[in-house]
Enzyme design. Sequence first.
Site, PDB file in Angstrom:
ATOM      1  N   GLU A   1       3.920  -7.107   5.159  1.00 31.06           N
ATOM      2  CA  GLU A   1       4.556  -6.400   6.411  1.00 31.06           C
ATOM      3  C   GLU A   1       5.646  -5.332   5.796  1.00 31.06           C
ATOM      4  O   GLU A   1       5.644  -4.393   6.478  1.00 31.06           O
ATOM      5  CB  GLU A   1       5.468  -7.409   7.238  1.00 31.06           C
ATOM      6  CG  GLU A   1       6.436  -8.230   6.664  1.00 31.06           C
ATOM      7  CD  GLU A   1       5.648  -9.815   6.215  1.00 31.06           C
ATOM      8  OE1 GLU A   1       4.787  -9.814   6.100  1.00 31.06           O
ATOM      9  OE2 GLU A   1       6.616 -10.533   6.665  1.00 31.06           O
ATOM     10  N   ASN A   2       5.884  -5.507   4.441  1.00 34.52           N
ATOM     11  CA  ASN A   2       6.664  -4.166   4.200  1.00 34.52           C
ATOM     12  C   ASN A   2       5.854  -2.892   3.708  1.00 34.52           C
ATOM     13  O   ASN A   2       6.191  -2.047   3.061  1.00 34.52           O
ATOM     14  CB  ASN A   2       7.512  -4.495   2.869  1.00 34.52           C
ATOM     15  CG  ASN A   2       6.869  -5.138   1.640  1.00 34.52           C
ATOM     16  OD1 ASN A   2       5.706  -5.905   1.911  1.00 34.52           O
ATOM     17  ND2 ASN A   2       6.942  -4.824   0.325  1.00 34.52           N
TER      18      ASN A   2
END
Lengths: 229, 229, 216, 216
Positions: free
Chosen positions: D47-48
């Site tokens: 998700e980063n």
Amino acid sequence: MSKVIKRSELSNLINDGDTLLVGGFGLSGTPFTLIDELATLGKKDLTVVSNNLGEKDKGLGILLHTGCLKKAVGSYFTSNRDAVNEWSKGNLEIELVPQGTLAERIRCGGAGIAGFYTKTAAGTKLAEGKEEKEFDGETYILERAIKGDVSLIKALKADTKGNLVYDYTGRNFNHVMATAGKTVIAEVDEIVEVGELSPYEIVTPHVYVDYLVMNNYVKIGGRYVVAGE
Amino acid sequence: MSKVIKRSELSNLINDGDTLLVGGFGLSGTPFTLIDELATLGKKDLTVVSNNLGEKDKGLGILLHTGCLKKAVGSYFTSNRDAVNEWSKGNLEIELVPQGTLAERIRCGGAGIAGFYTKTAAGTKLAEGKEEKEFDGETYILERAIKGDVSLIKALKADTKGNLVYDYTGRNFNHVMATAGKTVIAEVDEIVEVGELSPYEIVTPHVYVDYLVMNNYVKIGGRYVVAGE
Amino acid sequence: MSLESRIKIAKRVAQELSDGDTVNLGVGIPTLIPDYLGDKKVELQSENGILGMGPTPDEENVNMDLISASKHPVTLDVGASIFDSSDSFVMIRGGHIDVAVLGVLQIDQYGEIANWAIPGKDILGVGGAMDLVAGAKRIIVASMHQAKDGKPKLVEKLTFPTSGNGRADMLITEHAVFKFTENGAELVEQLSDLSLEELQEITGAPFTYQDSVVNR
Amino acid sequence: MSLESRIKIAKRVAQELSDGDTVNLGVGIPTLIPDYLGDKKVELQSENGILGMGPTPDEENVNMDLISASKHPVTLDVGASIFDSSDSFVMIRGGHIDVAVLGVLQIDQYGEIANWAIPGKDILGVGGAMDLVAGAKRIIVASMHQAKDGKPKLVEKLTFPTSGNGRADMLITEHAVFKFTENGAELVEQLSDLSLEELQEITGAPFTYQDSVVNR
């Protein structure tokens, strides 16, 4: 017309009570130099919007010892014990926001969008007090845009116009924060001539960037360390 | 596992009554080959979402002679006289959407966002029937997400996984449309091996792309022309 | 609509732009402006995804996938960047464009703009007009003083459909420069030898003025 | 929480994944899964801002600006791409992740998930948990059957705060595999030699089953 300033000029660009958008995820894409400088300024009542408050004594974590913070808005504070302590003692307000909602709220702040409807967090404690609305039979909640007085972001390189590129996942929240701050200060490892960054490569166009500050750290073994003397 | 299909397979991927998201701005970033194929299929009651309906007899403009269109959603139809005529005769519904609202509505469709509040068009005819809401003393209107059954997009190159890069302003609506279609078909000039596109260069990650179709046109003198035999 | 008048307007608008401004130019007269910027370097933004749009290429360097919002082939200035339509309108609607220079069908005495639709005619195009009206930091309207039918563009109250709640800051015609405030239009400069009375006659709204700016 | 049990769960989850699936792995047991995929190639999303996350680098290739959502250094697989947080959550929330593999604190008999907060404790972290619950096409919960205090994870009704309206499709523990439908939990596989009664005893919710899947 140069956008390059000294870190010491930060003091004139941040006011007591300001909302700061600070880039970074964990300690990646974090403007360490700007945070170091901020920690020395004796500002008061700042709200910091950032995914997390760094780690204990690292990144934004160092601000927890300076008394400059009133509030933190982000998705994950559990991993910094100092943040949890300050919150427990009532010294720090915390607004917890799901990570995707945080990114989108900041993007909206930069995009002239006042709010948006998401399914994320609908029906949970984090939706308390938020307007609900049904779309196609599903429940969405209204999330509001976040804007900052000042954005402190970290890029790998800038050109002299202020176009920015990032190092891998160091991009994270930095680009959207560049769009959503009234004043945007980018800390960079390197400044190159205009034209050295290709039109395709530029992630953050210069229109979003007001000032550039050189990083005081150098990356050795994949980690930023204080530049040797 | 290859995503590459023949243009003739388009017939099986589009159903009567579908909503198609079709990339392009003017005639730039337009999937000419896919449109040519679509024009032959005899589909009915299609809704096309695209900034404009190409030009007269070019790009999406050719669909106006096939009877496959029920409705067009876009920002600018004035420049295609055929579109204006079909609308005047009651053969074509038109939903006019400001260009920025169109892009954002499609992005929301791809992002799981049901709707958003914008100042654009507030107080105008294009806001009629839309919910208004005040934020910080200004009037915003609620705009809803747009999703497609099928997206027909145009990229310059794909790798075999389906990662996409675009030619300059040919990017336009193509990337957001890739996120917002249930089935996404990308027409490309070239397919390269995985690894030839750098992680930084990829604009549309492969997860958004279901099928690749080779462009039947070649670019000569900066313009696409039918490939010689 | 004489070319001479159009150039006069373009030149006067150019004076309003500053080095480093990010500027979006609408169709029509605004597209003439780049020729009259002299040494000033402005950053041209194009809503189809360019910051740093350069001049028209030689025929041999045309790429119809590198075009302006008017759909003409263009080049890129050094330092330019490319982005998609959604990001382009983050820039426009998020207040990151310093100046939008737009044409109008009508403009009211408070600067409210009508630039997309004529009543009774087919209303089938809006493009980015409303986005620019809603989002640009400063809006300069560049327009002939009168429409082709002789009717004034500056009016007390719009009779054409509004383009939104955003207001122009300034109107530049071949005859005059007006500024708009909450109190209405102010004539700040005359650009032709019309008398004040003649100017008032071809203008559809009242306007204030300092004596010093008026032709005598 | 024995490593053996954790590996057993990771291996069983791995069987659920198909070649080409885009998968987001939560913290804890899910991070063990890549070691048990065999020849299957899945696309790991982080998700980063990564699609195509590869294994941990050698110490000399560590770059702390190329990290996983768990903040460990990673590499990129061939064909990987990098994007910012907002685009990453377009991918997650827009329904483009085939499978999210998540840990839980509790899960109810219909698959509703509680995985971010314990009542009465400081609630100061949520990360991307709620975004994944809301957005993933399919959610597999990978969890020990019981919490450290011996309480069952699978319960009739959540007593911990919910993570949202999204539901898990499947729960895989060291003892069993459950599927969730509108009618409740169904035991589809036993993974240990517990008798049906023993399994029922350490499970906090009723579940259905076909006779054929039950240990005899």
